[in-house]
Design an enzyme around this catalytic site. Structure first.
Site, short mmCIF file in Angstrom:
data_model
loop_
_atom_site.label_atom_id
_atom_site.label_comp_id
_atom_site.label_asym_id
_atom_site.label_seq_id
_atom_site.Cartn_x
_atom_site.Cartn_y
_atom_site.Cartn_z
N PHE A 107 -14.28 2.59 2.87
CA PHE A 107 -13.17 1.87 2.26
C PHE A 107 -12.64 2.67 1.08
CE2 PHE A 107 -10.75 -1.32 0.10
CZ PHE A 107 -10.17 -2.01 1.16
N VAL A 108 -11.39 3.08 1.18
CA VAL A 108 -10.81 3.95 0.15
C VAL A 108 -9.80 3.20 -0.71
CG1 VAL A 108 -11.19 6.13 1.37
CG2 VAL A 108 -9.09 4.82 1.81
N GLY B 36 0.77 -1.25 0.00
CA GLY B 36 0.00 0.00 0.00
C GLY B 36 0.80 1.29 0.00
N ARG C 154 -4.76 0.57 -7.39
CA ARG C 154 -3.58 1.19 -6.78
C ARG C 154 -3.04 2.32 -7.64
NH1 ARG C 154 -1.86 -2.16 -2.56
NH2 ARG C 154 -2.16 -4.37 -2.89
N ASP D 252 -5.51 -0.45 -2.37
CA ASP D 252 -6.23 -1.35 -3.27
C ASP D 252 -7.53 -1.86 -2.68
OD1 ASP D 252 -4.90 -3.05 -1.27
OD2 ASP D 252 -5.63 -4.70 -2.51
N GLU E 227 3.32 4.46 6.20
CA GLU E 227 2.13 3.65 5.97
C GLU E 227 1.10 4.43 5.15
OE1 GLU E 227 0.69 1.10 5.50
OE2 GLU E 227 0.27 -0.16 7.22
N ASP F 107 -6.03 1.79 10.20
CA ASP F 107 -7.46 1.51 10.40
C ASP F 107 -7.66 0.99 11.83
OD1 ASP F 107 -10.15 1.00 9.95
OD2 ASP F 107 -9.83 -0.77 8.72
#
Ligand code: IMP
Ligand code: MG
Length: 169
Positions: free
Chosen positions: A145-146, A38, A158, A152, A92, A96
Site C-alpha cells: 500500500f503506497v 488521487g 497526499r 492517500d 489515474e 490495483d
C-alpha cells in the site's frame, strides 16, 4: 515511511509521458480526465509537460475504504465537458484490482469518445481482477500500500513529494 519512488524519478517519468503525449496526440486536441482525488498531483505535473493544445476535466469516484478495495464504485462528481467524438486520456494515480478504471472506462464509452486511453502512474498487477489495457504506465510496483504524490491512506499523506510505503506494511 519507506521511500519506494523518489521525487526525481517521478518527475523524470512525468516528463517522458509529456513527450510521448505531445507526439501521440499532436493535432487531436485531447481531453485529459483526472480521477479525483488521487490523480490531482500527477495531473498538475503532467499537464505542464504537454505543449500541444489540451483541455482538462475531472471526475470523482468513490471506491475505497481505508486500504481495502470495496469493489463498489460510484461517480460522485461527473465531468463538465462533453467528450463525444473527442480523444480522451484518463489520468489515474494507480491501478490495483482494475475495478475502478474498468467502471470508469465502461461509463465513458457510452458517451462515444473518438478514442479512450489510460495513463496511469503506478501499476499494481498482483491484485488485478479486471482485464484493463493500459496505454501509458509509469512504474510497476509490488503489492504494497503506497502513499504520497496524491495517493492517500485515510486521506493523509497526499502531500508527500515521493511515493512511500506506510510503516505498518
Ligand atoms: P482498484 O479499483 O482496485 O484498481 O483501485 C484503484 C483505486 O484505489 C486507485 O485509484 C486509488 O485511489 C486506490 N488505491 C489502490 N491502491 C492504492 C495504494 O496502494 N495506495 C493508495 N490508494 C490506492
Ligand atoms: Mg484513484
Amino acid at each position: 515511511m519507506k521511500i519506494l519512488i523518489k521525487e526525481k524519478d517521478i518527475l523524470k517519468k512525468v516528463k517522458e509521458f509529456g513527450k510521448q503525449l505531445n507526439h501521440d496526440y499532436e493535432n487531436s486536441n485531447p481531453i485529459l480526465i483526472g480521477v479525483l482525488k488521487g490523480a490531482f498531483v500527477f495531473m498538475a505535473d503532467l499537464l505542464r509537460e504537454i505543449e500541444i493544445p489540451i483541455e482538462v476535466d475531472f471526475l470523482s469516484i468513490h471506491s475505497y475504504d481505508g486500504k481495502k478495495s470495496s469493489g463498489v464504485v460510484r461517480i460522485t462528481h461527473d465531468l463538465s465537458l462533453n467528450i463525444e467524438d473527442r480523444a480522451v486520456i484518463l489520468v489515474e494515480d494507480i491501478i490495483d484490482t482494475g475495478r475502478t478504471i474498468n467502471y470508469i472506462m465502461e461509463n465513458l464509452k457510452t458517451r462515444k469518445p473518438r478514442s479512450l486511453a489510460i495513463c496511469a502512474l503506478l501499476n499494481k498487477k498482483d491484485n488485478r481482477v479486471m482485464n484493463v489495457r493500459l496505454k501509458y504506465v509509469g512504474f510497476e510496483i509490488p503489492n504494497v500500500f503506497v502513499v504520497g504524490y496524491g495517493l492517500d491512506y485515510s486521506n493523509k499523506y497526499r502531500n508527500l513529494r515521493y511515493i512511500g510505503v506506510a510503516d505498518d506494511e
